[in-house]
Write a protein that holds these residues in place. Structure first.
Motif, PDB file in Angstrom:
ATOM      1  N   HIS A 128      68.161 -17.159  20.135  1.00  0.00           N
ATOM      2  CA  HIS A 128      69.543 -16.815  20.489  1.00  0.00           C
ATOM      3  C   HIS A 128      69.579 -16.020  21.787  1.00  0.00           C
ATOM      4  O   HIS A 128      70.382 -16.314  22.698  1.00  0.00           O
ATOM      5  N   GLU A 129      68.714 -15.038  21.905  1.00  0.00           N
ATOM      6  CA  GLU A 129      68.670 -14.204  23.114  1.00  0.00           C
ATOM      7  C   GLU A 129      68.248 -15.015  24.338  1.00  0.00           C
ATOM      8  O   GLU A 129      68.791 -14.828  25.438  1.00  0.00           O
TER       9      GLU A 129
ATOM     10  N   ARG B 262      62.715 -15.318  14.602  1.00  0.00           N
ATOM     11  CA  ARG B 262      62.615 -16.423  15.555  1.00  0.00           C
ATOM     12  C   ARG B 262      63.993 -16.910  15.972  1.00  0.00           C
ATOM     13  O   ARG B 262      64.230 -17.201  17.152  1.00  0.00           O
ATOM     14  N   ARG B 263      64.901 -17.003  15.015  1.00  0.00           N
ATOM     15  CA  ARG B 263      66.261 -17.447  15.348  1.00  0.00           C
ATOM     16  C   ARG B 263      66.924 -16.474  16.316  1.00  0.00           C
ATOM     17  O   ARG B 263      67.609 -16.877  17.262  1.00  0.00           O
TER      18      ARG B 263
ATOM     19  N   ILE C 193      72.671 -20.351  12.102  1.00  0.00           N
ATOM     20  CA  ILE C 193      73.044 -19.182  11.306  1.00  0.00           C
ATOM     21  C   ILE C 193      71.960 -18.140  11.560  1.00  0.00           C
ATOM     22  O   ILE C 193      70.793 -18.348  11.219  1.00  0.00           O
ATOM     23  N   LEU C 194      72.322 -17.033  12.173  1.00  0.00           N
ATOM     24  CA  LEU C 194      71.325 -16.043  12.589  1.00  0.00           C
ATOM     25  C   LEU C 194      70.884 -15.155  11.442  1.00  0.00           C
ATOM     26  O   LEU C 194      69.694 -14.881  11.273  1.00  0.00           O
ATOM     27  N   VAL C 195      71.823 -14.680  10.648  1.00  0.00           N
ATOM     28  CA  VAL C 195      71.459 -13.826   9.517  1.00  0.00           C
ATOM     29  C   VAL C 195      72.609 -13.781   8.516  1.00  0.00           C
ATOM     30  O   VAL C 195      73.781 -13.822   8.899  1.00  0.00           O
TER      31      VAL C 195
ATOM     32  N   TRP D 163      65.717 -27.614   9.475  1.00  0.00           N
ATOM     33  CA  TRP D 163      64.709 -27.050  10.369  1.00  0.00           C
ATOM     34  C   TRP D 163      65.109 -25.639  10.803  1.00  0.00           C
ATOM     35  O   TRP D 163      64.282 -24.727  10.833  1.00  0.00           O
ATOM     36  N   SER D 164      66.386 -25.467  11.102  1.00  0.00           N
ATOM     37  CA  SER D 164      66.874 -24.145  11.496  1.00  0.00           C
ATOM     38  C   SER D 164      66.720 -23.141  10.362  1.00  0.00           C
ATOM     39  O   SER D 164      66.315 -21.992  10.581  1.00  0.00           O
TER      40      SER D 164
END
Length: 429
Positions: free
Chosen positions: A63-64, A58-59, A118-120, A50-51
């Protein structure tokens, strides 16, 4: 002078009730921990899927928002009343075996459970930006299909980025890249007063950058890290080399595995691992990344060690003592996590028959049990028993001291063979 090869003989400890409880630990492990672990692994798999489906934008937004919640929580703290700051992660969730009883005391706890994305994955900068609860299994699943990997990818699936930075982490490639924390490019940290900083080795917060590793999370709350990526190939060409001799000769063979005697840097392997099976027997393994085309050439052996029914890796590697030196090709991600199913060699102590063929075929897919569940089911008496009588010790030593460390462990800890070490260029674990 005492013979270093001969352990000191001490009187045997009288057995008590808890000794028998430990022997029967396989019952709750088999009927409680394993089934629940399977459900947890499935839910984590779905959560990770899903993540991964979320957009990068969006991730980052989530996070922010999560950081804002942490800052808000810290602003609520009264230093005179609330004591020290620590994460709200429960003691039994931690992968390590050490006591974390300080979390049972009155401390100001901050929930970081949402930081698991995992953001990027930045292919241009060759950096992965991830949150602290991202696990090694999660990140290798995302990067390996891209022929990328963390420069240091520790072997156990459940190890998290936050734990590996705040304590330390190594892998078979550490002779090239160093500790896990040495591959970190930047850290995003929330300080106790709610200030959010991005620390690098050369900005105004460089002291924080160098202070976070080994700090056990005592100087700030890590909320993301940018970690170095390296290019890899689909397979690991692994050479198993048996070593017979004294512990000193085994240590020397390990050194030779890391740095060829002719000094040719082109011959330095990508991965090195050593296992000591007795005071006179060991197996050194050297790995070199290989393409799928090379691995599938006629005559090459491919070993899918990740299949649930396969022999536990440390036991399979031991066969080199009888077979002699041999080479095979292992899919890279499966090689990275070769010790996960057996919890390194601890699985044998928890489920004594877990390595047998019938168990591997029928129930091997349930392995490993979650360490957190094992902690819940062990009780206070068994927990104290393990701390008093069971050694899981990570030791960092210079390469020229590996022999001394092996002899010390054999002599002072009265190790019952087989015992095992993951050996690296600057340290053994």
């Amino acid at each position: 002078m005492a013979d270093l090869q001969t352990p000191l003989v001490r009187p045997k400890r009288k057995k008590v009730l808890v000794d028998y409880l430990v022997r029967l630990r396989w019952i709750p492990a088999l009927f409680i921990a394993l089934p629940i672990s399977a459900l947890i692994y499935f839910s984590v798999f779905v959560g990770n899927m899903w993540s991964a489906m979320k957009s990068e934008k969006r991730r980052q937004k989530e996070h922010e928002e999560n950081i804002k919640r942490v800052v808000k929580r810290l602003k609520e703290r009264n230093p005179k009343r609330d004591g020290l700051v620590c994460t709200a992660r429960k003691p039994w969730v931690v992968v390590g075996m050490r006591n974390v009883d300080y979390k049972r005391a009155r401390h100001f706890q901050v929930d970081l459970s949402a930081f698991r994305n995992i953001l990027v994955i930045d292919k241009e900068r060759m950096v992965a930006k991830v949150e602290p609860l991202v696990s090694m299994g999660q990140i290798t699943k995302a990067t390996c299909p891209m022929n990328l990997s963390l420069a240091v990818a520790p072997e156990f699936d459940d190890l998290t980025v936050g734990g590996l930075i705040n304590s330390y982490g190594i892998s078979g490639g550490s002779h090239i890249y160093g500790l896990f924390s040495d591959t970190v490019v930047a850290m995003e940290v929330v300080l106790a007063d709610g200030q959010v900083v991005r620390a690098t080795k050369d900005n105004e917060d460089s002291d924080l950058f160098y202070g976070m590793p080994w700090s056990q999370g005592t100087i700030g709350l890590l909320v993301s890290a940018e970690i170095k990526l390296i290019p890899i190939k689909e397979y690991m060409s692994l050479t198993y080399t048996p070593v017979m001799g004294t512990l000193k000769e085994i240590a020397e063979a390990h050194g030779d595995s890391l740095v060829p005697r002719d000094g040719d840097p082109a011959k330095i392997p990508d991965f090195v691992e050593g296992m000591v099976y007795s005071s006179s027997e060991g197996v050194m393994m050297t790995g070199v990344y290989a393409s799928e085309e090379e691995a599938k050439k006629k005559g090459n052996r491919i070993n899918r060690v990740g299949w649930w029914f396969k022999p536990w890796f440390y036991q399979y590697a031991e066969t080199a003592l009888k077979k002699g030196e041999f080479v095979e090709y292992i899919p890279t991600r499966e090689y990275y996590h070769r010790h996960t199913r057996s919890l390194y060699w601890e699985g044998k102590l928890i489920i004594p028959f877990g390595d047998q063929l019938w168990f591997r075929f029928l129930l091997g897919w349930l392995m490993p049990p979650k360490i957190s569940l094992l902690k819940i089911t062990q009780g206070e008496a068994i927990r104290n028993y393990y701390h008093d009588n069971h050694v899981i010790q990570d030791v960092l030593v210079p390469l020229h001291k590996v022999s001394d460390a092996l002899e010390f462990a054999h002599r002072e800890l009265e190790v019952q063979f087989p015992f095992f070490f993951l050996l690296h260029r600057w340290w053994l674990v």
